[in-house]
Design an enzyme around this catalytic site. Sequence first.
Site, PDB file in Angstrom:
ATOM      1  N   ARG A   1     -92.802  56.929 -12.414  1.00 53.25           N
ATOM      2  CA  ARG A   1     -91.866  56.227 -11.681  1.00 53.25           C
ATOM      3  C   ARG A   1     -90.623  57.063 -11.434  1.00 53.25           C
ATOM      4  O   ARG A   1     -90.028  57.090 -10.571  1.00 53.25           O
ATOM      5  CB  ARG A   1     -91.364  55.034 -12.572  1.00 53.25           C
ATOM      6  CG  ARG A   1     -90.619  54.196 -11.938  1.00 53.25           C
ATOM      7  CD  ARG A   1     -90.756  52.564 -12.411  1.00 53.25           C
ATOM      8  NE  ARG A   1     -89.736  52.651 -13.651  1.00 53.25           N
ATOM      9  CZ  ARG A   1     -89.862  51.440 -14.481  1.00 53.25           C
ATOM     10  NH1 ARG A   1     -90.397  50.347 -14.003  1.00 53.25           N
ATOM     11  NH2 ARG A   1     -88.975  51.419 -15.299  1.00 53.25           N
TER      12      ARG A   1
ATOM     13  N   LYS B   1     -94.141  44.639 -14.914  1.00 52.05           N
ATOM     14  CA  LYS B   1     -93.602  43.371 -14.840  1.00 52.05           C
ATOM     15  C   LYS B   1     -92.843  43.122 -13.191  1.00 52.05           C
ATOM     16  O   LYS B   1     -93.348  42.279 -12.589  1.00 52.05           O
ATOM     17  CB  LYS B   1     -92.331  43.023 -15.615  1.00 52.05           C
ATOM     18  CG  LYS B   1     -92.888  42.931 -17.107  1.00 52.05           C
ATOM     19  CD  LYS B   1     -91.712  42.364 -18.048  1.00 52.05           C
ATOM     20  CE  LYS B   1     -90.481  43.125 -17.869  1.00 52.05           C
ATOM     21  NZ  LYS B   1     -90.680  44.701 -18.491  1.00 52.05           N
TER      22      LYS B   1
ATOM     23  N   ARG C   1     -84.632  38.612 -23.418  1.00 55.35           N
ATOM     24  CA  ARG C   1     -85.058  39.658 -23.930  1.00 55.35           C
ATOM     25  C   ARG C   1     -84.933  39.734 -25.486  1.00 55.35           C
ATOM     26  O   ARG C   1     -85.090  40.527 -26.264  1.00 55.35           O
ATOM     27  CB  ARG C   1     -84.560  40.851 -23.528  1.00 55.35           C
ATOM     28  CG  ARG C   1     -85.186  41.902 -22.710  1.00 55.35           C
ATOM     29  CD  ARG C   1     -84.295  43.084 -22.143  1.00 55.35           C
ATOM     30  NE  ARG C   1     -84.821  44.021 -21.748  1.00 55.35           N
ATOM     31  CZ  ARG C   1     -85.063  44.390 -20.391  1.00 55.35           C
ATOM     32  NH1 ARG C   1     -85.033  43.395 -19.427  1.00 55.35           N
ATOM     33  NH2 ARG C   1     -85.504  45.474 -20.022  1.00 55.35           N
TER      34      ARG C   1
ATOM     35  N   ARG D   1     -83.798  55.944 -11.756  1.00 56.16           N
ATOM     36  CA  ARG D   1     -82.924  54.944 -12.494  1.00 56.16           C
ATOM     37  C   ARG D   1     -82.705  55.849 -13.580  1.00 56.16           C
ATOM     38  O   ARG D   1     -83.288  56.663 -14.095  1.00 56.16           O
ATOM     39  CB  ARG D   1     -83.935  54.080 -13.206  1.00 56.16           C
ATOM     40  CG  ARG D   1     -84.097  52.956 -12.356  1.00 56.16           C
ATOM     41  CD  ARG D   1     -84.926  51.876 -12.919  1.00 56.16           C
ATOM     42  NE  ARG D   1     -84.843  51.581 -14.260  1.00 56.16           N
ATOM     43  CZ  ARG D   1     -85.457  50.341 -14.669  1.00 56.16           C
ATOM     44  NH1 ARG D   1     -86.246  49.453 -14.231  1.00 56.16           N
ATOM     45  NH2 ARG D   1     -85.035  49.907 -15.883  1.00 56.16           N
TER      46      ARG D   1
ATOM     47  N   ARG E   1     -85.464  52.403 -25.573  1.00 53.54           N
ATOM     48  CA  ARG E   1     -86.079  51.042 -24.849  1.00 53.54           C
ATOM     49  C   ARG E   1     -87.167  50.520 -25.450  1.00 53.54           C
ATOM     50  O   ARG E   1     -87.231  49.304 -25.926  1.00 53.54           O
ATOM     51  CB  ARG E   1     -85.974  51.228 -23.287  1.00 53.54           C
ATOM     52  CG  ARG E   1     -84.874  51.125 -22.585  1.00 53.54           C
ATOM     53  CD  ARG E   1     -84.954  51.933 -21.246  1.00 53.54           C
ATOM     54  NE  ARG E   1     -85.653  51.081 -20.532  1.00 53.54           N
ATOM     55  CZ  ARG E   1     -86.257  51.627 -19.223  1.00 53.54           C
ATOM     56  NH1 ARG E   1     -86.318  52.870 -18.867  1.00 53.54           N
ATOM     57  NH2 ARG E   1     -86.847  50.667 -18.668  1.00 53.54           N
TER      58      ARG E   1
END
Length: 194
Positions: A127, A13, A88, A136, A147
């Site tokens: 990532r 995204k 969300r 992160r 998640r």
Amino acid sequence: MRLILLGPPGAGKGTQAQRLVARHGIVQLSTGDMLRAAVAAGTPVGLKAKAIMDRGDLVPDEVMVQIISDRIEQPDCARGFILDGFPRTVAQAEALEALLARKGLKLDGVIELAVDESALLERIEGRAKETAGGARADDNAATLAKRLSVYRTQTAPVAEYYRGKGRLRTVNGMGTVDEVSAAIEKHLRAATEA
Ligand code: AMP
């Protein structure tokens, strides 16, 4: 142009939102980025959000709706925006609908990036490695599993909400960045010509 990008963590995204920013001169409103900035700045919202984010849960709807409501009033949103990471939950989607109506704003498209779940873990691990050091806090296997489960139970119904309204356009998110981007543009052309 006002758009929503939907898709699980790691679906791409953020990458696609950046493409849309460059192409259409609109702003990317990533609620995850906004929350991370609030955490870094130690604001009251940030202090409340940190633990929730670290464990992969969702920040309360009313906090998120207020953040978005304030943000879209900013002058840089006048030409349009891409919502990346919001709504969300169905409650957020309903609140967004109401607040856009109140502000007299129309949504031009809701795009869902569909991806294989097995690929997501690889992408997120990639990532995490790329940003080693500045990674992160929520990009790790344990939090990702959480998640993803939060996505399935709370966010997948958001896609159904827009599908039910005939507004959802699904794009195969497993292609290259260019392929996915071309598929999104095709939908947008169709939506703006309709
Ligand atoms: P993201 O960068 O979009 O993956 O968001 C990172 C984290 O921020 C999520 O796992 C949530 O804890 C929180 N978050 C971001 N956007 C929202 C939202 N719309 N509603 C609730 N929590 C959110």
